[in-house]
Design a protein around this motif. Structure first.
Motif, PDB file in Angstrom:
ATOM      1  N   UNK A 142       0.864  -1.190   0.000  1.00  0.00           N
ATOM      2  CA  UNK A 142       0.000   0.000   0.000  1.00  0.00           C
ATOM      3  C   UNK A 142       0.896   1.234   0.000  1.00  0.00           C
ATOM      4  N   UNK A 143       0.843   2.001  -1.082  1.00  0.00           N
ATOM      5  CA  UNK A 143       1.729   3.162  -1.208  1.00  0.00           C
ATOM      6  C   UNK A 143       1.239   4.366  -0.427  1.00  0.00           C
ATOM      7  N   UNK A 144      -0.077   4.509  -0.313  1.00  0.00           N
ATOM      8  CA  UNK A 144      -0.620   5.700   0.355  1.00  0.00           C
ATOM      9  C   UNK A 144      -1.924   5.368   1.054  1.00  0.00           C
ATOM     10  N   UNK A 145      -2.103   5.944   2.241  1.00  0.00           N
ATOM     11  CA  UNK A 145      -3.356   5.823   2.984  1.00  0.00           C
ATOM     12  C   UNK A 145      -4.029   7.191   3.011  1.00  0.00           C
ATOM     13  N   UNK A 146      -5.341   7.210   2.815  1.00  0.00           N
ATOM     14  CA  UNK A 146      -6.067   8.472   2.947  1.00  0.00           C
ATOM     15  C   UNK A 146      -7.291   8.268   3.819  1.00  0.00           C
ATOM     16  N   UNK A 147      -7.602   9.296   4.587  1.00  0.00           N
ATOM     17  CA  UNK A 147      -8.806   9.283   5.420  1.00  0.00           C
ATOM     18  C   UNK A 147      -9.543  10.594   5.183  1.00  0.00           C
ATOM     19  N   UNK A 148     -10.670  10.577   4.457  1.00  0.00           N
ATOM     20  CA  UNK A 148     -11.425  11.811   4.238  1.00  0.00           C
ATOM     21  C   UNK A 148     -11.802  12.510   5.535  1.00  0.00           C
ATOM     22  N   UNK A 149     -12.085  11.708   6.581  1.00  0.00           N
ATOM     23  CA  UNK A 149     -12.463  12.295   7.864  1.00  0.00           C
ATOM     24  C   UNK A 149     -11.293  13.041   8.500  1.00  0.00           C
ATOM     25  N   UNK A 150     -10.095  12.456   8.439  1.00  0.00           N
ATOM     26  CA  UNK A 150      -8.905  13.117   8.972  1.00  0.00           C
ATOM     27  C   UNK A 150      -8.564  14.366   8.167  1.00  0.00           C
ATOM     28  N   UNK A 151      -8.727  14.272   6.845  1.00  0.00           N
ATOM     29  CA  UNK A 151      -8.461  15.432   5.992  1.00  0.00           C
ATOM     30  C   UNK A 151      -9.413  16.572   6.339  1.00  0.00           C
ATOM     31  N   UNK A 152     -10.675  16.241   6.589  1.00  0.00           N
ATOM     32  CA  UNK A 152     -11.667  17.267   6.947  1.00  0.00           C
ATOM     33  C   UNK A 152     -11.333  17.901   8.292  1.00  0.00           C
ATOM     34  N   UNK A 153     -10.957  17.071   9.268  1.00  0.00           N
ATOM     35  CA  UNK A 153     -10.611  17.600  10.596  1.00  0.00           C
ATOM     36  C   UNK A 153      -9.396  18.516  10.518  1.00  0.00           C
ATOM     37  N   UNK A 154      -8.405  18.132   9.726  1.00  0.00           N
ATOM     38  CA  UNK A 154      -7.203  18.965   9.567  1.00  0.00           C
ATOM     39  C   UNK A 154      -7.545  20.283   8.884  1.00  0.00           C
TER      40      UNK A 154
END
Length: 449
Positions: free
Chosen positions: A117-129
């Protein structure tokens, strides 16, 4: 570029839609017949019904020739498994959507790349940031950081008392002896047209202007925009969703005073246990009397992140009517972005857009290390790494035959953000932030090959 997307939900469909506009070869995989049918009828893509963790399905999608595999189903386990399998079956690069923020915090220690897995993304974490960044830059409507704040993108709408209204970009630059910001995009009030500004471009009242700032640039913008800076400390959050929880947790760690309102009693009790530094209130945040009882008029910011866009918008309007300075609403409908300023909400955020921005840099040519689409504007902001062989290397900016629908907004050199002028020479190792309209992206990319 051949791209396979697993998951035809909100994030997956939105990604497929954006990527299909760019003539990418897209294959969309999902188990839901209706979601696939809708995507097939509305997008020029290939759809496959089946489980993305099935080796047969992945082979049917021609995973061996895929340059990018993106797993964004609603199941974290499915995404991780599918990404690992895709890598083993020949996909060049894999991205998995996750919900557990621990995976992001410990990704280097765990070593997800070893699994494939090259990259992990979390839309929820991105929104909080995004929310925390917006609170730290409260006077601005949108924000995005490059290299931990070496350069920052900020946008605001020009009020009548802004110092540079009715001045050209060149005249505005002469107001200060040393410039730490530069305008990179303008949207005229009441229009949907995006302008890449030049020296003779005129600032007008009501314009939405996007700036790139280096250290100190935000303070200069405060001064010139006529806004009064306040210290945001007291924050009320409506909704104990994953975004609400993560936002409250991050804000408490940053010493904000947080009140969180959650309608579900069981969830409220769980949040009270997990967020000892926040005040958790069990109640319906749509109830104006409850908001008044909790002194909404004394709050510096109000953030609504329930699962209902209309609730978020209406509650933010109530907060605005009570004198709250900064309001942020989570919305699912992209069309609402056009309404944010006209109805009085400071900022709308969208998980799909944040996730798409995070993923988009992997489809750009040249070494793109960061990318964002400007909210409700037809422009992209990209950060390129300059190599020795890049066409732009060792050239003065004024000597570049750069397209007029693009502009170099900033350069990061040795960790320091710089606002370059025409006599600035680009060097290998520099990170260059470029704003451009979609029609000039291919031309801009050629400078960084």
């Amino acid at each position: 570029m051949k791209i396979i997307i697993a998951g035809a939900g909100e994030v997956g469909f939105h990604l497929a839609k954006l990527l299909s506009y760019e003539a990418q070869e897209i294959t969309l995989i999902d188990t839901d017949k209706e979601s696939l049918a809708y995507a097939n009828n509305h997008l020029d893509i290939r759809v496959i019904r089946g489980d993305a963790t099935s080796i047969a399905i992945l082979k049917d999608a021609r995973i061996k020739t895929a340059e990018l595999f993106i797993a964004v189903t609603s199941s974290e386990t499915t995404n991780i498994t599918a990404a690992v399998l895709a890598k083993q079956l020949g996909a060049e690069r894999t991205i998995a959507r996750i919900a557990n923020s621990e995976f992001l915090e410990q990704k280097d220690e765990v070593g997800f790349t070893k699994f494939g897995i090259d990259e992990l993304i979390s839309p929820e974490d991105l929104a909080a940031s995004e929310i925390e960044l917006l609170l730290n830059q409260y006077a601005f409507n949108d924000s995005y950081e490059f290299e931990d704040g070496a350069l920052t993108m900020l946008s605001l709408r020009l009020s009548r008392n802004a110092a540079f209204v009715d001045k050209t970009v060149k005249e505005a630059a002469e107001v200060l002896s040393e410039i730490h910001f530069v305008p990179i995009a303008i949207q005229r009030y009441g229009t949907q047209y995006t302008i890449i500004p030049r020296g003779d471009t005129l600032f007008k009242e009501g314009d939405k202007v996007v700036f790139i700032t280096s250290a100190g640039g935000d303070e200069e913008l405060f001064e010139l925009s006529g806004k009064v800076k306040i210290d945001v400390r007291d924050v009320m959050i409506l909704g104990g969703s994953k975004i609400g929880y993560k936002t409250a947790k991050d804000l408490c760690a940053s010493k904000f005073n947080v009140k969180l309102i959650e309608k579900d009693k069981n969830i409220a009790f769980e949040l009270a246990d997990e967020l000892p530094n926040a005040l958790i209130i069990n109640g319906d945040g749509r109830n104006v009397e409850l908001l008044e009882e909790e002194n909404i008029d004394s709050q510096d910011a109000f953030i609504s992140v329930t699962g209902n866009s209309e609730t978020n918008i209406m509650s933010c309007l109530v907060a605005k009517s009570k004198g709250v300075k900064k309001t942020i609403a989570l919305v699912e409908n992209m069309d609402y972005f056009q309404l944010s300023q006209s109805i009085g909400i400071d900022t709308l955020i969208n998980k799909k857009l944040l996730a798409a921005n995070n993923i988009f840099r992997y489809i750009r040519k040249g070494e793109v290390v960061a990318m964002t689409k400007l909210n409700n504007m037809n422009a992209e902001l990209l950060e390129f790494v300059v190599n020795q062989s890049s066409k732009i290397s060792d050239k003065l900016i004024k000597d570049l035959d750069f397209p007029r629908s693009a502009i170099i907004g900033g350069v990061i050199r040795d960790g320091e953000g710089l606002i370059p002028l025409g006599n600035f020479k680009i060097s290998a190792g520099d990170r260059v932030v470029v704003c451009c309209l979609p029609r000039s992206i291919v031309e801009v990319e050629k400078f960084f090959f």
